[in-house]
Design a protein around this motif. Structure first.
Motif, PDB file in Angstrom:
ATOM      1  N   GLN A  18      -3.254  -0.057   9.302  1.00  0.00           N
ATOM      2  CA  GLN A  18      -2.447  -1.080   9.949  1.00  0.00           C
ATOM      3  C   GLN A  18      -3.104  -2.457   9.833  1.00  0.00           C
ATOM      4  OE1 GLN A  18       0.793  -0.637  11.329  1.00  0.00           O
ATOM      5  NE2 GLN A  18       0.373   1.193  10.082  1.00  0.00           N
ATOM      6  N   GLY A  19      -2.284  -3.448   9.460  1.00  0.00           N
ATOM      7  CA  GLY A  19      -2.774  -4.822   9.347  1.00  0.00           C
ATOM      8  C   GLY A  19      -3.329  -5.183   7.986  1.00  0.00           C
ATOM      9  N   LEU A  20      -3.476  -4.185   7.093  1.00  0.00           N
ATOM     10  CA  LEU A  20      -4.013  -4.473   5.756  1.00  0.00           C
ATOM     11  C   LEU A  20      -2.916  -4.797   4.750  1.00  0.00           C
ATOM     12  CD1 LEU A  20      -6.837  -1.788   5.361  1.00  0.00           C
ATOM     13  CD2 LEU A  20      -6.954  -4.099   6.329  1.00  0.00           C
ATOM     14  N   GLY A  21      -1.670  -4.520   5.104  1.00  0.00           N
ATOM     15  CA  GLY A  21      -0.564  -4.798   4.194  1.00  0.00           C
ATOM     16  C   GLY A  21       0.677  -4.033   4.601  1.00  0.00           C
ATOM     17  N   GLU A  22       1.712  -4.125   3.773  1.00  0.00           N
ATOM     18  CA  GLU A  22       2.940  -3.366   3.989  1.00  0.00           C
ATOM     19  C   GLU A  22       2.715  -1.932   3.499  1.00  0.00           C
ATOM     20  OE1 GLU A  22       6.371  -6.816   3.588  1.00  0.00           O
ATOM     21  OE2 GLU A  22       5.972  -5.483   1.880  1.00  0.00           O
ATOM     22  N   ILE A  23       3.008  -0.970   4.343  1.00  0.00           N
ATOM     23  CA  ILE A  23       2.701   0.424   4.020  1.00  0.00           C
ATOM     24  C   ILE A  23       3.987   1.185   3.709  1.00  0.00           C
ATOM     25  CG2 ILE A  23       1.712   2.574   4.904  1.00  0.00           C
ATOM     26  CD1 ILE A  23      -0.060   0.786   6.720  1.00  0.00           C
ATOM     27  N   TYR A  24       3.977   1.850   2.556  1.00  0.00           N
ATOM     28  CA  TYR A  24       5.092   2.683   2.130  1.00  0.00           C
ATOM     29  C   TYR A  24       4.571   4.113   2.007  1.00  0.00           C
ATOM     30  CZ  TYR A  24       7.284  -1.764   0.898  1.00  0.00           C
ATOM     31  OH  TYR A  24       7.806  -3.040   0.929  1.00  0.00           O
ATOM     32  N   VAL A  25       5.303   5.048   2.580  1.00  0.00           N
ATOM     33  CA  VAL A  25       4.891   6.445   2.558  1.00  0.00           C
ATOM     34  C   VAL A  25       5.897   7.269   1.761  1.00  0.00           C
ATOM     35  CG1 VAL A  25       4.410   8.497   3.952  1.00  0.00           C
ATOM     36  CG2 VAL A  25       3.750   6.229   4.805  1.00  0.00           C
ATOM     37  N   VAL A  26       5.409   8.000   0.784  1.00  0.00           N
ATOM     38  CA  VAL A  26       6.220   8.997   0.088  1.00  0.00           C
ATOM     39  C   VAL A  26       5.343  10.241  -0.029  1.00  0.00           C
ATOM     40  CG1 VAL A  26       7.565   9.629  -1.938  1.00  0.00           C
ATOM     41  CG2 VAL A  26       7.442   7.215  -1.230  1.00  0.00           C
ATOM     42  N   ALA A  27       5.784  11.321   0.578  1.00  0.00           N
ATOM     43  CA  ALA A  27       4.961  12.537   0.612  1.00  0.00           C
ATOM     44  C   ALA A  27       5.858  13.760   0.482  1.00  0.00           C
ATOM     45  CB  ALA A  27       4.165  12.600   1.917  1.00  0.00           C
ATOM     46  N   PRO A  28       5.283  14.886   0.083  1.00  0.00           N
ATOM     47  CA  PRO A  28       6.084  16.107  -0.067  1.00  0.00           C
ATOM     48  C   PRO A  28       6.683  16.577   1.262  1.00  0.00           C
ATOM     49  CG  PRO A  28       3.968  16.325  -1.188  1.00  0.00           C
ATOM     50  CD  PRO A  28       3.880  15.093  -0.350  1.00  0.00           C
ATOM     51  N   MET A  29       7.877  17.169   1.168  1.00  0.00           N
ATOM     52  CA  MET A  29       8.493  17.743   2.370  1.00  0.00           C
ATOM     53  C   MET A  29       7.691  18.927   2.898  1.00  0.00           C
ATOM     54  SD  MET A  29      12.574  17.920   1.583  1.00  0.00           S
ATOM     55  CE  MET A  29      13.551  16.430   1.326  1.00  0.00           C
ATOM     56  N   PHE A  30       7.007  19.618   1.972  1.00  0.00           N
ATOM     57  CA  PHE A  30       6.330  20.864   2.318  1.00  0.00           C
ATOM     58  C   PHE A  30       4.875  20.826   1.855  1.00  0.00           C
ATOM     59  CE2 PHE A  30      10.747  21.676   0.943  1.00  0.00           C
ATOM     60  CZ  PHE A  30      11.302  21.929   2.186  1.00  0.00           C
ATOM     61  N   GLN A  31       4.102  21.791   2.315  1.00  0.00           N
ATOM     62  CA  GLN A  31       2.710  21.934   1.901  1.00  0.00           C
ATOM     63  C   GLN A  31       2.619  22.130   0.384  1.00  0.00           C
ATOM     64  OE1 GLN A  31      -0.808  22.030   1.376  1.00  0.00           O
ATOM     65  NE2 GLN A  31      -0.711  22.358   3.596  1.00  0.00           N
ATOM     66  N   ARG A  32       1.812  21.298  -0.282  1.00  0.00           N
ATOM     67  CA  ARG A  32       1.681  21.373  -1.741  1.00  0.00           C
ATOM     68  C   ARG A  32       0.218  21.396  -2.175  1.00  0.00           C
ATOM     69  NH1 ARG A  32       6.456  23.306  -3.477  1.00  0.00           N
ATOM     70  NH2 ARG A  32       8.205  21.877  -3.090  1.00  0.00           N
ATOM     71  N   SER A  33      -0.652  21.958  -1.366  1.00  0.00           N
ATOM     72  CA  SER A  33      -2.065  22.027  -1.729  1.00  0.00           C
ATOM     73  C   SER A  33      -2.251  22.796  -3.029  1.00  0.00           C
ATOM     74  CB  SER A  33      -2.870  22.722  -0.622  1.00  0.00           C
ATOM     75  OG  SER A  33      -2.971  21.886   0.502  1.00  0.00           O
ATOM     76  N   ALA A  34      -3.250  22.393  -3.794  1.00  0.00           N
ATOM     77  CA  ALA A  34      -3.616  23.031  -5.060  1.00  0.00           C
ATOM     78  C   ALA A  34      -2.521  22.927  -6.115  1.00  0.00           C
ATOM     79  CB  ALA A  34      -4.013  24.487  -4.853  1.00  0.00           C
ATOM     80  N   SER A  35      -1.673  21.887  -5.995  1.00  0.00           N
ATOM     81  CA  SER A  35      -0.604  21.697  -6.988  1.00  0.00           C
ATOM     82  C   SER A  35      -1.078  20.913  -8.203  1.00  0.00           C
ATOM     83  CB  SER A  35       0.589  20.980  -6.351  1.00  0.00           C
ATOM     84  OG  SER A  35       0.190  19.738  -5.796  1.00  0.00           O
ATOM     85  N   ILE A  86       0.843  -1.195   0.000  1.00  0.00           N
ATOM     86  CA  ILE A  86       0.000   0.000   0.000  1.00  0.00           C
ATOM     87  C   ILE A  86       0.879   1.245   0.000  1.00  0.00           C
ATOM     88  CG2 ILE A  86      -1.814   1.267   1.211  1.00  0.00           C
ATOM     89  CD1 ILE A  86      -2.597  -1.409   2.553  1.00  0.00           C
ATOM     90  N   LEU A  87       0.627   2.134  -0.928  1.00  0.00           N
ATOM     91  CA  LEU A  87       1.312   3.423  -0.974  1.00  0.00           C
ATOM     92  C   LEU A  87       0.426   4.483  -0.325  1.00  0.00           C
ATOM     93  CD1 LEU A  87       3.424   5.495  -1.950  1.00  0.00           C
ATOM     94  CD2 LEU A  87       2.185   5.562  -4.144  1.00  0.00           C
ATOM     95  N   VAL A  88       1.021   5.300   0.535  1.00  0.00           N
ATOM     96  CA  VAL A  88       0.314   6.421   1.147  1.00  0.00           C
ATOM     97  C   VAL A  88       1.050   7.709   0.794  1.00  0.00           C
ATOM     98  CG1 VAL A  88      -0.498   7.478   3.291  1.00  0.00           C
ATOM     99  CG2 VAL A  88      -0.530   4.982   3.039  1.00  0.00           C
ATOM    100  N   THR A  89       0.318   8.694   0.314  1.00  0.00           N
ATOM    101  CA  THR A  89       0.889   9.993  -0.003  1.00  0.00           C
ATOM    102  C   THR A  89      -0.124  11.072   0.357  1.00  0.00           C
ATOM    103  OG1 THR A  89       2.048  11.276  -1.716  1.00  0.00           O
ATOM    104  CG2 THR A  89       0.094  10.023  -2.415  1.00  0.00           C
ATOM    105  N   ASN A  90       0.207  12.340   0.074  1.00  0.00           N
ATOM    106  CA  ASN A  90      -0.731  13.433   0.341  1.00  0.00           C
ATOM    107  C   ASN A  90      -0.233  14.702  -0.340  1.00  0.00           C
ATOM    108  OD1 ASN A  90       1.354  14.434   1.945  1.00  0.00           O
ATOM    109  ND2 ASN A  90       0.122  14.702   3.779  1.00  0.00           N
ATOM    110  N   ASP A  91      -0.913  15.818  -0.100  1.00  0.00           N
ATOM    111  CA  ASP A  91      -0.391  17.103  -0.572  1.00  0.00           C
ATOM    112  C   ASP A  91      -0.185  18.088   0.570  1.00  0.00           C
ATOM    113  OD1 ASP A  91      -2.896  18.173   0.054  1.00  0.00           O
ATOM    114  OD2 ASP A  91      -3.362  18.838  -1.978  1.00  0.00           O
TER     115      ASP A  91
END
Length: 261
Positions: A25-42, A4-9
């Protein structure tokens, strides 16, 4: 085991992304890649004119986590290059609702759209906030419990059964006053969420500068059955199926005749 990949803006430090990791949690292996900074409306912006920098960080509940100095779409591309294919992509939990056809402006929805173009079943999930200051903060005061509940419920179903044919992603919006008993409604996108305008101000040197501002469409103008009506009027959780093929469903000969070709 599912990947499972988790990201955001909202950025890697948002409580919303940590809440998403907790919910999964418990649904699979979770990998997170997200912006260092706020990127709303990108939107679907991609970084192609400079190199990207990535920093591996520690995040409870994640097999691996990276902060990337790019856009949400960059995060999806980086994650696939680094970790390979995923069984599910989650973008969120976003601070502030993402509804109507304006989801193409949203970095949250656009990250899910990017994952969907890579044939990864995707969910964009956003939590309505009732105060403007929360939209661009880290969510310190926000209760994510209902959003976590619905994210886990929907993610479990998608991992188990997949998405229906013709559906590439789900766009989910949770009212700020929702709880586990709140109803889910299946909706279509409203035409638009905001009426944008430009606000002019004057700096201390007398030079004008400009802010893009917007007012939300009034409740009385909302159309029954749309995501905005369901969240803003009925106070239900909205789940909108999205197909990323934006081709108009018309007889192409009609366009040919219109253009006299």
């Amino acid at each position: 085991m599912a990947k499972i990949l988790v990201t955001n803006d909202d950025g890697i430090h948002s409580r919303g992304i940590k809440a998403a990791v907790e919910a999964l949690q418990g649904l699979g292996e979770i990998y997170v890649v997200a912006p260092m900074f706020q990127r709303s409306a990108s939107g679907r912006a991609m970084t192609i004119h400079r190199p990207l920098r990535a920093k591996r960080i520690s995040m409870n509940g994640a097999k691996a986590a990276y902060a990337l100095d790019g856009m949400p779409v960059d995060c999806v591309i980086f994650a696939m290059a680094r970790f390979g294919d995923f069984d599910l992509a989650i973008s969120g939990i976003n601070l502030g609702e993402n509804m109507s056809t304006e989801i193409t402006v949203s970095g949250t929805a656009s990250a899910a759209i990017e994952a969907a173009t890579q044939e990864i079943p995707s969910i964009a999930i956003s939590l309505e906030v009732n105060r403007e200051k929360h939209k661009f903060g880290e969510g310190e005061e926000i209760d994510f419990s209902a959003a976590k509940y619905f994210l886990r419920k929907i993610a479990t179903a998608v991992l188990k059964r997949g998405l229906p044919k013709g559906v590439d992603m789900l766009n989910v919006n949770v009212p700020y006053d929702a709880n586990e008993r709140t109803e889910i409604a299946f909706t279509r996108l409203a035409r638009r969420m905001y009426r944008p305008s430009i606000e002019e101000r004057i700096d201390p040197k007398g030079n004008p500068y400009y802010w893009i501002v917007g007012t939300q469409c009034p409740k009385e103008a909302l159309e029954l059955g749309t995501d905005m009506y369901v969240v803003k009027v009925e106070r239900k959780v909205s789940v909108t199926p999205i197909n990323i093929d934006m081709t108009a469903r018309v007889n192409l000969n009609e366009i040919k005749r219109l253009l006299e070709l």
